[in-house]
Write a protein that holds these residues in place. Structure first.
Motif, short mmCIF file in Angstrom:
data_model
loop_
_atom_site.label_atom_id
_atom_site.label_comp_id
_atom_site.label_asym_id
_atom_site.label_seq_id
_atom_site.Cartn_x
_atom_site.Cartn_y
_atom_site.Cartn_z
N THR A 100 0.83 -1.21 0.00
CA THR A 100 0.00 0.00 0.00
C THR A 100 0.86 1.27 0.00
OG1 THR A 100 -0.20 -0.22 2.40
CG2 THR A 100 -2.03 -1.02 1.09
N MET A 101 2.03 1.19 0.63
CA MET A 101 2.89 2.37 0.68
C MET A 101 3.51 2.70 -0.68
SD MET A 101 4.34 2.10 4.49
CE MET A 101 6.06 2.06 4.12
N HIS A 102 3.64 1.68 -1.53
CA HIS A 102 4.22 1.90 -2.85
C HIS A 102 3.20 1.72 -3.97
CE1 HIS A 102 7.72 1.20 -0.27
NE2 HIS A 102 8.41 1.91 -1.14
N ALA A 103 1.92 1.81 -3.62
CA ALA A 103 0.86 1.54 -4.60
C ALA A 103 0.81 2.61 -5.69
CB ALA A 103 -0.48 1.46 -3.88
N ALA A 104 0.06 2.30 -6.73
CA ALA A 104 0.06 3.14 -7.94
C ALA A 104 -0.28 4.60 -7.65
CB ALA A 104 -0.91 2.55 -8.95
N GLU A 105 -1.28 4.85 -6.80
CA GLU A 105 -1.70 6.25 -6.61
C GLU A 105 -0.67 7.06 -5.84
OE1 GLU A 105 -2.91 3.81 -4.83
OE2 GLU A 105 -3.64 4.46 -2.86
N ARG A 113 1.08 6.15 -13.00
CA ARG A 113 0.17 7.28 -13.19
C ARG A 113 -0.84 6.98 -14.29
NH1 ARG A 113 3.02 11.84 -14.85
NH2 ARG A 113 4.95 10.67 -15.10
N LYS A 114 -0.38 6.33 -15.35
CA LYS A 114 -1.27 5.99 -16.45
C LYS A 114 -2.32 4.96 -16.04
CE LYS A 114 1.74 7.21 -20.26
NZ LYS A 114 0.87 7.63 -21.35
N ILE A 115 -1.88 4.00 -15.23
CA ILE A 115 -2.83 3.00 -14.72
C ILE A 115 -3.89 3.69 -13.88
CG2 ILE A 115 -3.05 1.13 -13.01
CD1 ILE A 115 -0.26 0.12 -14.12
N MET A 116 -3.45 4.58 -12.99
CA MET A 116 -4.39 5.29 -12.12
C MET A 116 -5.34 6.15 -12.92
SD MET A 116 -4.20 4.18 -9.24
CE MET A 116 -5.51 5.16 -8.49
N ARG A 117 -4.81 6.83 -13.91
CA ARG A 117 -5.63 7.74 -14.70
C ARG A 117 -6.74 6.98 -15.44
NH1 ARG A 117 -1.87 10.21 -18.26
NH2 ARG A 117 -0.83 11.08 -16.45
#
Lengths: 187, 125
Positions: A100-105, A113-117
């Motif tokens: 969770t500390m290194h998760a995508a967001e 960033r692209k995955i999150m977007r």
């Protein structure tokens, strides 16, 4: 007079940055603190506990809400048809903390960033290949190239992305086994 | 100087003296070390209780060679302690993998007897 140029100039810089952050390939990644792919795994416990059975997917391939869902008791007892419940609860928390500390967001790396977007705010997929961005990226690959014995499934990142362990998924590092004349064309 | 050498030597000793008391381990599972049957483990090794799933489907029939996870295609280091001395050196790992892999292969945990047979089979491979 100078004020006017300053305003126009900062507008230019602003638009440049927004274009840059949307860009697929950026020549000077790291310029704004982001990397080209996803943050590589630098956690020995994660590599050992998760990476013994499968590719050690970088935490930045999914949002933290996905990792939290994956570590629910319901999902752990059926982790892609396998029961992987932890006897050591401290270890379980340690792994989830790392993920969770290194998760995508929380990542500034390009692919995260692209995955999150691309991801709807209420979606928490368990497979990174289920995110709209990676679905689009892999959409053109013929099914038989993915299910072939040398690859197995879309989950086997390393089979084609030769630098996947370093978190680099650039197009020029892709080699699909037995692809013949199929040419991967990045839209 | 001598003191530090002695300490270093002692530490070394501790690091290498972590050999597992297997008989005690088997007893802690509830198995009797006198009833070891390696032949039974050997037969189980290739047995597909669930179709296309046996120990050998990932670990192969030669424990000195590396294996490959049937689903994820991840390379598995050899099980044989002769080629991979790290194997069977940590009780925690032995318990973890026996539990997980029995569930993966047979959809149930293994009995104490089965686990003991498997470990002895790996030891002599």
């Amino acid at each position: 007079m100078i004020k006017k140029y300053l305003v126009v100039g900062s507008l230019f810089i602003g638009s440049f940055y927004s274009l840059y952050s949307q860009a697929d390939r950026d020549g000077f990644f790291g310029f704004f603190g982001s990397g080209p792919g996803v943050e590589p795994v630098r956690n020995a416990v994660y590599l050992e506990e998760c990476g013994s059975c499968h590719f050690a997917y970088q935490p930045g391939l999914l949002p933290s809400r996905s990792w939290i869902r994956m570590f629910s008791q319901k999902e752990l007892t059926n982790h892609f048809e396998e029961d992987i419940t932890f006897d050591d609860k401290a270890l379980e928390t340690q792994l989830l903390d790392y993920l969770t500390m290194h998760a995508a967001e929380k990542s500034s790396f390009k692919r995260s960033r692209k995955i999150m977007r691309s991801l709807p705010y209420n979606a928490s997929p368990l497979r990174t290949s289920d995110t709209p961005y990676l679905r689009r990226k892999h959409g053109e690959i013929p099914k038989n190239l993915i299910t072939q014995p040398d690859v197995g499934s879309i989950a086997n990142c390393e089979a084609c992305h030769r630098t996947a362990t370093e978190g680099v998924y650039e197009e020029d590092q892709i080699r699909i086994p037995n692809a013949g004349f199929f040419n991967y064309d990045d839209d | 100087m001598k003191k530090y050498l002695l300490i270093a030597l002692l530490c070394n000793n501790v690091a290498y003296s972590q050999t597992i008391d297997f008989d005690a381990l088997y007893r802690s599972w509830g198995a009797n070390p006198l009833e070891v049957d390696i032949k039974r483990a050997q037969m189980m090794w290739n047995k597909e209780i669930i179709a296309n799933k046996s120990c050998a489907s990932c670990h192969t029939n030669n424990l000195k060679k590396q294996g490959k996870h049937i689903k994820t295609k991840k390379i598995i280091k050899p099980l044989s302690t002769q080629v991979n001395p790290k194997r069977l050196t940590k009780v925690k790992k032995i318990n973890k993998w026996l539990k997980r892999n029995c569930k993966f292969t047979y959809k149930r945990e293994c009995s104490a007897q089965e686990k003991m047979d498997f470990i002895e089979f790996i030891k002599q491979s």
